[in-house]
Design a protein around this motif. Sequence first.
Motif, PDB file in Angstrom:
ATOM      1  N   ALA A   9     -37.483  63.602 -72.405  1.00 41.08           N
ATOM      2  CA  ALA A   9     -38.901  62.801 -72.083  1.00 41.08           C
ATOM      3  C   ALA A   9     -39.516  62.351 -73.108  1.00 41.08           C
ATOM      4  N   GLY A  10     -38.902  61.584 -74.100  1.00 40.11           N
ATOM      5  CA  GLY A  10     -39.478  61.183 -75.190  1.00 40.11           C
ATOM      6  C   GLY A  10     -39.843  59.763 -75.137  1.00 40.11           C
ATOM      7  N   VAL A  12     -37.858  57.300 -75.590  1.00 40.00           N
ATOM      8  CA  VAL A  12     -36.749  56.433 -74.712  1.00 40.00           C
ATOM      9  C   VAL A  12     -36.834  56.873 -73.241  1.00 40.00           C
ATOM     10  N   ARG A  35     -37.003  69.425 -72.012  1.00 43.23           N
ATOM     11  CA  ARG A  35     -37.350  70.841 -72.306  1.00 43.23           C
ATOM     12  C   ARG A  35     -38.994  71.073 -72.155  1.00 43.23           C
ATOM     13  N   THR A  36     -39.777  70.156 -72.206  1.00 43.76           N
ATOM     14  CA  THR A  36     -41.255  70.445 -72.020  1.00 43.76           C
ATOM     15  C   THR A  36     -41.620  69.640 -70.698  1.00 43.76           C
ATOM     16  N   LYS A  39     -44.398  66.923 -70.423  1.00 49.86           N
ATOM     17  CA  LYS A  39     -44.011  65.500 -70.990  1.00 49.86           C
ATOM     18  C   LYS A  39     -43.474  64.555 -69.558  1.00 49.86           C
ATOM     19  N   ALA A  62     -31.283  71.642 -72.734  1.00 47.12           N
ATOM     20  CA  ALA A  62     -29.926  70.979 -72.547  1.00 47.12           C
ATOM     21  C   ALA A  62     -28.901  71.642 -73.691  1.00 47.12           C
ATOM     22  N   ASP A  63     -29.467  72.326 -74.565  1.00 50.62           N
ATOM     23  CA  ASP A  63     -28.553  73.110 -75.350  1.00 50.62           C
ATOM     24  C   ASP A  63     -27.643  74.086 -74.702  1.00 50.62           C
ATOM     25  N   ALA A  84     -32.024  62.551 -74.566  1.00 50.60           N
ATOM     26  CA  ALA A  84     -32.551  63.872 -75.254  1.00 50.60           C
ATOM     27  C   ALA A  84     -32.113  63.557 -76.797  1.00 50.60           C
ATOM     28  N   THR A 106     -26.915  57.447 -76.020  1.00 53.42           N
ATOM     29  CA  THR A 106     -27.558  56.287 -76.945  1.00 53.42           C
ATOM     30  C   THR A 106     -27.210  56.450 -78.400  1.00 53.42           C
ATOM     31  N   PHE A 142     -29.844  50.021 -78.386  1.00 56.16           N
ATOM     32  CA  PHE A 142     -29.773  48.569 -78.826  1.00 56.16           C
ATOM     33  C   PHE A 142     -28.905  48.574 -79.912  1.00 56.16           C
ATOM     34  N   ASP A 143     -29.081  49.585 -81.039  1.00 56.33           N
ATOM     35  CA  ASP A 143     -28.043  49.445 -81.811  1.00 56.33           C
ATOM     36  C   ASP A 143     -27.619  51.006 -82.394  1.00 56.33           C
ATOM     37  N   PRO A 144     -26.598  51.631 -81.868  1.00 53.67           N
ATOM     38  CA  PRO A 144     -25.760  51.043 -80.932  1.00 53.67           C
ATOM     39  C   PRO A 144     -25.932  50.557 -79.595  1.00 53.67           C
ATOM     40  N   ASN A 184     -37.797  59.420 -83.314  1.00 57.64           N
ATOM     41  CA  ASN A 184     -37.792  60.814 -83.813  1.00 57.64           C
ATOM     42  C   ASN A 184     -37.550  61.055 -85.241  1.00 57.64           C
ATOM     43  N   THR A 347     -34.160  50.611 -76.902  1.00 58.99           N
ATOM     44  CA  THR A 347     -33.320  51.689 -76.400  1.00 58.99           C
ATOM     45  C   THR A 347     -33.306  51.984 -75.016  1.00 58.99           C
TER      46      THR A 347
HETATM   47  P1  NDP Z   1     -38.131  61.893 -78.806  1.00 61.37           P
HETATM   48  O1  NDP Z   1     -37.873  62.926 -79.942  1.00 61.37           O
HETATM   49  O2  NDP Z   1     -39.218  60.962 -78.924  1.00 61.37           O
HETATM   50  O3  NDP Z   1     -37.216  62.678 -77.453  1.00 61.37           O
HETATM   51  C1  NDP Z   1     -36.510  63.373 -77.603  1.00 61.37           C
HETATM   52  C2  NDP Z   1     -36.626  64.175 -76.021  1.00 61.37           C
HETATM   53  O4  NDP Z   1     -35.594  65.104 -76.046  1.00 61.37           O
HETATM   54  C3  NDP Z   1     -38.030  65.091 -76.161  1.00 61.37           C
HETATM   55  O5  NDP Z   1     -38.488  64.946 -74.776  1.00 61.37           O
HETATM   56  C4  NDP Z   1     -37.534  66.329 -76.316  1.00 61.37           C
HETATM   57  O6  NDP Z   1     -38.198  67.672 -75.672  1.00 61.37           O
HETATM   58  C5  NDP Z   1     -36.062  66.476 -75.662  1.00 61.37           C
HETATM   59  N1  NDP Z   1     -35.075  67.520 -75.791  1.00 61.37           N
HETATM   60  C6  NDP Z   1     -34.959  67.725 -77.126  1.00 61.37           C
HETATM   61  N2  NDP Z   1     -34.169  68.844 -77.424  1.00 61.37           N
HETATM   62  C7  NDP Z   1     -33.958  69.232 -76.007  1.00 61.37           C
HETATM   63  C8  NDP Z   1     -33.334  70.207 -75.415  1.00 61.37           C
HETATM   64  N3  NDP Z   1     -32.564  71.099 -76.047  1.00 61.37           N
HETATM   65  N4  NDP Z   1     -33.181  70.365 -74.023  1.00 61.37           N
HETATM   66  C9  NDP Z   1     -34.025  69.378 -73.388  1.00 61.37           C
HETATM   67  N5  NDP Z   1     -34.688  68.298 -73.753  1.00 61.37           N
HETATM   68  C10 NDP Z   1     -34.671  68.302 -75.244  1.00 61.37           C
HETATM   69  O7  NDP Z   1     -36.616  60.904 -79.279  1.00 61.37           O
HETATM   70  P2  NDP Z   1     -36.380  59.419 -78.763  1.00 61.37           P
HETATM   71  O8  NDP Z   1     -37.021  59.266 -77.265  1.00 61.37           O
HETATM   72  O9  NDP Z   1     -37.087  58.510 -79.775  1.00 61.37           O
HETATM   73  O10 NDP Z   1     -34.892  59.171 -78.849  1.00 61.37           O
HETATM   74  C11 NDP Z   1     -33.897  59.777 -77.904  1.00 61.37           C
HETATM   75  C12 NDP Z   1     -32.621  59.482 -78.166  1.00 61.37           C
HETATM   76  O11 NDP Z   1     -32.419  58.136 -78.226  1.00 61.37           O
HETATM   77  C13 NDP Z   1     -32.222  60.092 -79.443  1.00 61.37           C
HETATM   78  O12 NDP Z   1     -30.896  60.514 -79.272  1.00 61.37           O
HETATM   79  C14 NDP Z   1     -32.027  58.956 -80.278  1.00 61.37           C
HETATM   80  O13 NDP Z   1     -31.034  58.977 -81.533  1.00 61.37           O
HETATM   81  C15 NDP Z   1     -31.571  57.633 -79.417  1.00 61.37           C
HETATM   82  N6  NDP Z   1     -31.967  56.397 -80.034  1.00 61.37           N
HETATM   83  C16 NDP Z   1     -31.094  55.477 -80.071  1.00 61.37           C
HETATM   84  C17 NDP Z   1     -31.257  54.271 -80.495  1.00 61.37           C
HETATM   85  C18 NDP Z   1     -30.330  53.065 -80.173  1.00 61.37           C
HETATM   86  O14 NDP Z   1     -30.644  51.769 -80.365  1.00 61.37           O
HETATM   87  N7  NDP Z   1     -29.155  53.309 -79.869  1.00 61.37           N
HETATM   88  C19 NDP Z   1     -32.758  53.794 -80.969  1.00 61.37           C
HETATM   89  C20 NDP Z   1     -33.655  55.141 -80.872  1.00 61.37           C
HETATM   90  C21 NDP Z   1     -33.276  56.134 -80.432  1.00 61.37           C
HETATM   91  P3  NDP Z   1     -39.328  67.920 -76.313  1.00 61.37           P
HETATM   92  O15 NDP Z   1     -40.635  67.090 -75.775  1.00 61.37           O
HETATM   93  O16 NDP Z   1     -39.677  69.293 -75.626  1.00 61.37           O
HETATM   94  O17 NDP Z   1     -39.499  68.059 -77.666  1.00 61.37           O
END
Ligand code: NDP
Length: 399
Positions: A9-10, A12, A35-36, A39, A62-63, A84, A106, A142-144, A184, A347
């Motif tokens: 829930a970040g 993306v 995880r949270t 959010k 998710a680990d 995630a 992604t 988007f990329d990839p 991130n 993304t």
């Molecule tokens: P964020 O850091 O904003 O969000 C990540 C989310 O994953 C958070 O809500 C986080 O929870 C959650 N998370 C992390 N660890 C765990 C876990 N163990 N269990 C459950 N939830 C977990 O990242 P983004 O949203 O910016 O990016 C998400 C993905 O997209 C990443 O893999 C990133 O690499 C990928 N990406 C790909 C792109 C592309 O073009 N292909 C471009 C940009 C990003 P919490 O809030 O608790 O920390």
Amino acid sequence: MNRVLIIGAGGVGRVVAHKCAQNSEIFEHITLASRTLSKCEAIRDEIKEKQNKSIDVAQVDADNVEELVKLIEEVKPYVVINVALPYQDLTIMDACLKTNVHYLDTANYEHPDTAKFEYKEQWAKDPDFKANGLMALLGSGFDPGVTNVFCAYAQKHYFDEIHTIDILDCNAGDHGYPFATNFNPEINIREVNSKGRYWENGKWIETEPMEIKMVWDYPEIGPKDSYLLYHEEEESLVKNIKGLKRIRFFMTFGESYLTHLKVLDNIGLTRIDPIEVDGCKVIPLHVVKALLPDPASLGPRTKGKTNIGVVCEGIKDGKKRKIYIYNVCDHQEAYKEVCAQCVSYTTGVPAMIGAKLMCEGKWMKAGTINMEQMDPDPFMEELNRQGLPWNVIEMDPEK
Ligand code: NDP
């Protein structure tokens, strides 16, 4: 009826949830887990307010494969959309295999202790996904993601043979902070600090970080310093685009961003190995991440555009050809629509599209599949419909 489970829930995850809700004729039931929990709840409330639609939320680590299996068994999704972090790719893939559910992500798997940017460990699961008749769509961002689809589209409609590909990623957004990362911070800084690498005539050539620079004139933005980085889609495109002689990836960075990064680097704050401080083990990059603005908070402040595309050169009907396919995305427009800036938008929209095509059966193939292995046409149509329209420019192949 298609049920979907979104994990993460970040920035993306927020976009994926909004876009799935906009396409509720396909995604009839949506669960957002992370995880949270708070959010997820905030995103749920936003969607209720903007679209008057309801989604379910859940908490998950998710680990932990067992926790994931339990959640997937409760939700019973057709596909799990993993947005995630790259560290969770393998556990979520394993949980999908145990529960017989399709998978999409992604970004390629990253080990928390080493930055490798490679598909090896995900591709190793290909026989298991095949044996279960399940699809794992890898890198549907988007990329990839879209960049791979652009290459497949160029291959299908514009070339007999593609010889060179340059992937060009420009973010001309301004968030007003002296230093912040648009996604991130840990993943972003690891990527930028790694050695550069490109592929030419059958071999990988390594460069120092930021060693190769060019100025590229991005449509709707203008000329920008662009630096050669290694990016994960190169690994699969080298395998899947036949006749390729060279592939490179460039990303824009401003002077100020690079200076900040150099200082962090010089004093060791970008290290990902633990150090001891007053008897506590800390990872320096985690400290930096904790101090920087949350990328999700940049949304309302960011103005300007992104332009990401591919330039392909090769041969069509015996003649040289060069084309540029790109998308321009406006940060403020994205924020208005889904409460997130373009880096998350560009993304999250393709992640939703990949899942939509899987649900519709338009993209369905057993195994671990990279984007360019599927027919690009339905994906390109969806990009135009779902907020990421693209252009094709015919360029002079002699320049
Ligand atoms: P964020 O850091 O904003 O969000 C990540 C989310 O994953 C958070 O809500 C986080 O929870 C959650 N998370 C992390 N660890 C765990 C876990 N163990 N269990 C459950 N939830 C977990 O990242 P983004 O949203 O910016 O990016 C998400 C993905 O997209 C990443 O893999 C990133 O690499 C990928 N990406 C790909 C792109 C592309 O073009 N292909 C471009 C940009 C990003 P919490 O809030 O608790 O920390």
